[in-house]
Design a protein around this motif. Sequence first.
Motif, mmCIF file in Angstrom:
data_model
loop_
_atom_site.group_PDB
_atom_site.id
_atom_site.type_symbol
_atom_site.label_atom_id
_atom_site.label_comp_id
_atom_site.label_asym_id
_atom_site.label_seq_id
_atom_site.Cartn_x
_atom_site.Cartn_y
_atom_site.Cartn_z
ATOM 1 N N LEU A 199 0.914 -1.064 0.040
ATOM 2 C CA LEU A 199 0.058 -0.096 0.112
ATOM 3 C C LEU A 199 0.888 1.386 -0.006
ATOM 4 O O LEU A 199 0.636 2.071 -0.465
ATOM 5 N N ALA A 200 2.048 1.374 0.796
ATOM 6 C CA ALA A 200 2.740 2.262 0.867
ATOM 7 C C ALA A 200 3.468 2.517 -0.597
ATOM 8 O O ALA A 200 3.725 3.654 -0.988
ATOM 9 N N ASP A 201 3.705 1.574 -1.273
ATOM 10 C CA ASP A 201 4.352 1.769 -2.679
ATOM 11 C C ASP A 201 3.359 2.399 -3.771
ATOM 12 O O ASP A 201 3.394 3.167 -4.596
ATOM 13 N N ASP A 202 2.059 1.627 -3.557
ATOM 14 C CA ASP A 202 0.953 2.335 -4.235
ATOM 15 C C ASP A 202 0.864 3.968 -3.908
ATOM 16 O O ASP A 202 0.504 4.591 -4.772
ATOM 17 N N LEU A 203 0.379 4.300 -2.769
ATOM 18 C CA LEU A 203 0.518 5.567 -2.329
ATOM 19 C C LEU A 203 1.736 6.307 -2.876
ATOM 20 O O LEU A 203 1.397 7.538 -3.389
ATOM 21 N N SER A 204 2.918 5.938 -2.719
ATOM 22 C CA SER A 204 4.002 6.726 -3.226
ATOM 23 C C SER A 204 3.843 6.870 -4.871
ATOM 24 O O SER A 204 4.020 7.991 -5.438
ATOM 25 N N GLN A 205 3.508 5.922 -5.513
ATOM 26 C CA GLN A 205 2.921 6.004 -7.148
ATOM 27 C C GLN A 205 2.139 7.252 -7.481
ATOM 28 O O GLN A 205 2.118 7.996 -8.235
ATOM 29 N N ASN A 206 0.960 7.346 -6.288
ATOM 30 C CA ASN A 206 -0.189 8.045 -6.586
ATOM 31 C C ASN A 206 0.419 9.342 -6.348
ATOM 32 O O ASN A 206 -0.094 10.448 -7.060
ATOM 33 N N LEU A 207 1.148 9.759 -5.342
ATOM 34 C CA LEU A 207 1.769 11.004 -5.084
ATOM 35 C C LEU A 207 2.562 11.408 -6.219
ATOM 36 O O LEU A 207 2.633 12.721 -6.690
ATOM 37 N N GLY A 208 3.315 10.553 -6.956
ATOM 38 C CA GLY A 208 4.151 10.720 -8.237
ATOM 39 C C GLY A 208 3.348 11.457 -9.055
ATOM 40 O O GLY A 208 3.522 12.481 -9.908
ATOM 41 N N LYS A 209 2.199 10.627 -9.446
ATOM 42 C CA LYS A 209 1.286 11.077 -10.467
ATOM 43 C C LYS A 209 0.565 12.448 -10.203
ATOM 44 O O LYS A 209 0.476 13.152 -10.964
ATOM 45 N N ILE A 210 0.078 12.412 -8.872
ATOM 46 C CA ILE A 210 -0.394 13.719 -8.479
ATOM 47 C C ILE A 210 0.378 15.004 -8.811
ATOM 48 O O ILE A 210 0.064 16.160 -9.386
ATOM 49 N N SER A 211 1.778 14.823 -8.489
ATOM 50 C CA SER A 211 2.704 15.843 -8.699
ATOM 51 C C SER A 211 3.016 16.431 -10.295
ATOM 52 O O SER A 211 3.094 17.401 -10.531
ATOM 53 N N HIS A 212 3.071 15.064 -11.189
ATOM 54 C CA HIS A 212 3.157 14.974 -12.297
ATOM 55 C C HIS A 212 2.009 15.997 -13.063
ATOM 56 O O HIS A 212 2.255 16.856 -13.818
ATOM 57 N N HIS A 213 0.831 15.566 -12.773
ATOM 58 C CA HIS A 213 -0.271 16.352 -13.464
ATOM 59 C C HIS A 213 -0.509 17.656 -12.955
ATOM 60 O O HIS A 213 -1.195 18.560 -13.568
ATOM 61 N N GLY A 214 -0.204 18.085 -11.407
ATOM 62 C CA GLY A 214 -0.190 19.260 -11.074
ATOM 63 C C GLY A 214 0.811 20.121 -11.732
ATOM 64 O O GLY A 214 0.467 21.479 -12.215
ATOM 65 N N ARG A 215 1.848 19.768 -12.235
ATOM 66 C CA ARG A 215 2.850 20.668 -12.966
ATOM 67 C C ARG A 215 2.358 20.765 -14.143
ATOM 68 O O ARG A 215 2.580 21.675 -14.941
ATOM 69 N N ARG A 216 1.732 19.767 -14.710
ATOM 70 C CA ARG A 216 1.097 19.942 -16.293
ATOM 71 C C ARG A 216 0.007 21.012 -16.257
ATOM 72 O O ARG A 216 -0.015 21.893 -17.144
ATOM 73 N N ALA A 217 -0.891 20.828 -15.285
ATOM 74 C CA ALA A 217 -1.995 22.057 -15.246
ATOM 75 C C ALA A 217 -1.296 23.283 -15.115
ATOM 76 O O ALA A 217 -1.529 24.329 -15.686
ATOM 77 N N ALA A 218 -0.187 23.470 -14.144
ATOM 78 C CA ALA A 218 0.488 24.832 -13.959
ATOM 79 C C ALA A 218 1.170 25.206 -15.296
ATOM 80 O O ALA A 218 1.318 26.525 -15.581
ATOM 81 N N ALA A 219 1.802 24.349 -16.129
ATOM 82 C CA ALA A 219 2.510 24.701 -17.183
ATOM 83 C C ALA A 219 1.297 25.305 -18.290
ATOM 84 O O ALA A 219 1.726 26.156 -18.973
ATOM 85 N N ILE A 220 0.020 24.667 -18.156
ATOM 86 C CA ILE A 220 -0.854 25.089 -19.353
ATOM 87 C C ILE A 220 -1.239 26.488 -18.803
ATOM 88 O O ILE A 220 -1.334 27.357 -19.848
#
Length: 718
Positions: A522-543
């Motif tokens: 579960l910790a590994d899944d949680l870390s992956q989710n956090l990475g995806k949240i960060s990635h899409h957040g940066r994408r929205a900020a760039a737009i």
Amino acid sequence: MRYFVLLAALALLFGVTTAAPLPADTAVVRINRLPEKGLLLKQGWRYHAGDNPQWARPDFDASAWDTLSPTRPRQTLPPAAQTGISWLRLRFRLGDSLRRQSLLLFAGEFGAAEFYLNGRRVMRHGKLSADPAQVEPRGRYPRPGEVPAGAPAEQVLAVRFAPWRPGLPNRVGQAPQLLVSLVSPQNYWQTVEDQKDQALIFLVLLGFSGLLAVLHYAFYHYNPARPANRYFARFALAAALAAAAGYGARALPFATLTHYVVVGALGNILSVMVVLWAVRALYALFHVRPGRVHAGLWVAFAGYVLLASLGSWLPVAGTGWAVMLVLLLAEVLRLTIRAVRQGQRGARLVLAGFAGSGVLVLVVVADLLVPGMVSPLLSNAVYALGFMLPALGISLFLAREFARDAQQLHVQLGEVERLSAQTIAQEQEKQALLAQQNEMLEQQVQQRTGELQRSLTDLRTTQAQLIQKEKMASLGELTAGIAHEIQNPLNFVNNFAEVSAELVAELQEAQAAGDAAEVAALADDLSQNLGKISHHGRRAAAIVKGMLEHSRTSTGERTPTDLNPLCDEYLRLAYQGLRAKDKTFNATLETNFAPALPPVEAAGADLGRVLLNLFGNAFYAVQKRQQTGEAGYQPTVSVSTRRTDNAVEICVNDNGTGMPPEVQAKIFQPFFTTKPTGEGTGLGLSLSHDIIVQGHGGTLSVESQPDRGTEFVISLPA
């Protein structure tokens, strides 16, 4: 100290049962039954100082030798047994049932030894020498000696032994001199495999901590204003290295004891460094300025490193490790409790993680003070969870921060939608105004031919207005594309935030149930989710950043511009802008960017308007051809870049309706358009041509074939 505990564990593991006591006149140990965990050979040994190869022979008469139990602590043995080479002999007789099966001899010793069974050498541990300072002890997991099936009933085990004497103060004198056990092969190898399997939890900790280190370094790179991420990354990196050392010390074979001791000492040092970096991270997270306490902890750590470097077998090495952990944990609790009292957001999550880690640290310390109190598997799990719980607390804290960012993005999206609706209304107003003014111009041409100069002046004024309206139209198309484009990363951010909250609940349940494997997964899944949240957040900020840059009034100032990402961004914004108007439309987007393309001096906003116009025309052409119902037709728009001798070229291709030669000749003239009334102003390509040719000193050319497609080529000086 680890080796001392290991040798004591061998006595507990294989010494649960010993040979039956011998009568005074008996010289042979009788072994009729072998316990499940093995038999520790304690009695019946004969001892003699000196070194003679003939003493290994089974027919040698050792009745005149002294009796000695090698399992006694070294400091209780005769001085000769502690200083030079000596021999030990044991006669034993196996029962008939044991003689029919193959057995193993396993030994542990503080020194080097050669083992001879019936005159044949079956094991050699380390390097023997008459000088104890030259003796090299063996490493971990040595290969045991074999007692073959069908051997004689009475057998002789001879041991040539040289004691090892470390140069520093140590606990070797309190350890048994030599432990020799008789075990079954199945139980022995199963025990070895179990020990290695129990160490696998350190590989889980290694992967978990390594992933956290990468994520926190990425967070720090993305937002340097929050230095806590940098210290948390160092905390996770130290935990990964400590896990690697812990796994190596428990599962890997070592040629000599020195290698094993070095890895063990390194693991202890790194485990203390983990908590030390955690303390520094909490200082940054809770905005506390490091003071004398923090400096004192670093000084104490330096002293512990010096102590551990001298040898982990020192009497105070284990105590020093435990004291350092207790001091650091106390500082962690002080900082977190202070933050909770001050009402700092997320402090309770961090406190919960470190409090759980503190309880586990106390279990490890208790196990060190009372060896054997905790099973090896539970001890390894406690050791690993002691590092994972603080990391989980930190991750939950960051998850809450990302949830707050997602809410802010939602508010910003509402603002973008409002601006988009406003821009669309302005575009409609522009189209109506344009149609009205075109009609008025036609009437003026017919009715006021005598006022040519005045009409020309009015025409120039109108043209300036239309140019501004065209810019606003491009902004409207860009905003529509951005609104559609930004919806995707925001949906991802919201979805992964919700999933992360569910994972946290599941992780707490698994943690309460004591399921370490589920917690790690579960910790590994949680870390992956956090990475995806960060990635899409940066994408929205760039737009959003791109939209703001496009909406600014261009100053014409040229700066080095990377054309590849600029082309890719506007290609997708133009596509999403058209899809915002017609959701049934789909097209294939192709890119072929030249690698290592040098930056070009250009006004990014102006060049973006040109690209947006070319891409918009290309999508319009392929949409019109698709609407004809042509069988097998797939709308395709592509963009490519390439480097020529003195220029950089951008090629925009489509497989749309194409243009005949007579249209190509007029395509860059102001007010010329092939679109129906109300859909085009006729100024887009004219303005684009002026921006490229007059504003950048380049060229804009077109090649087209009817029903085949069109290619626009922008050439800019390199």
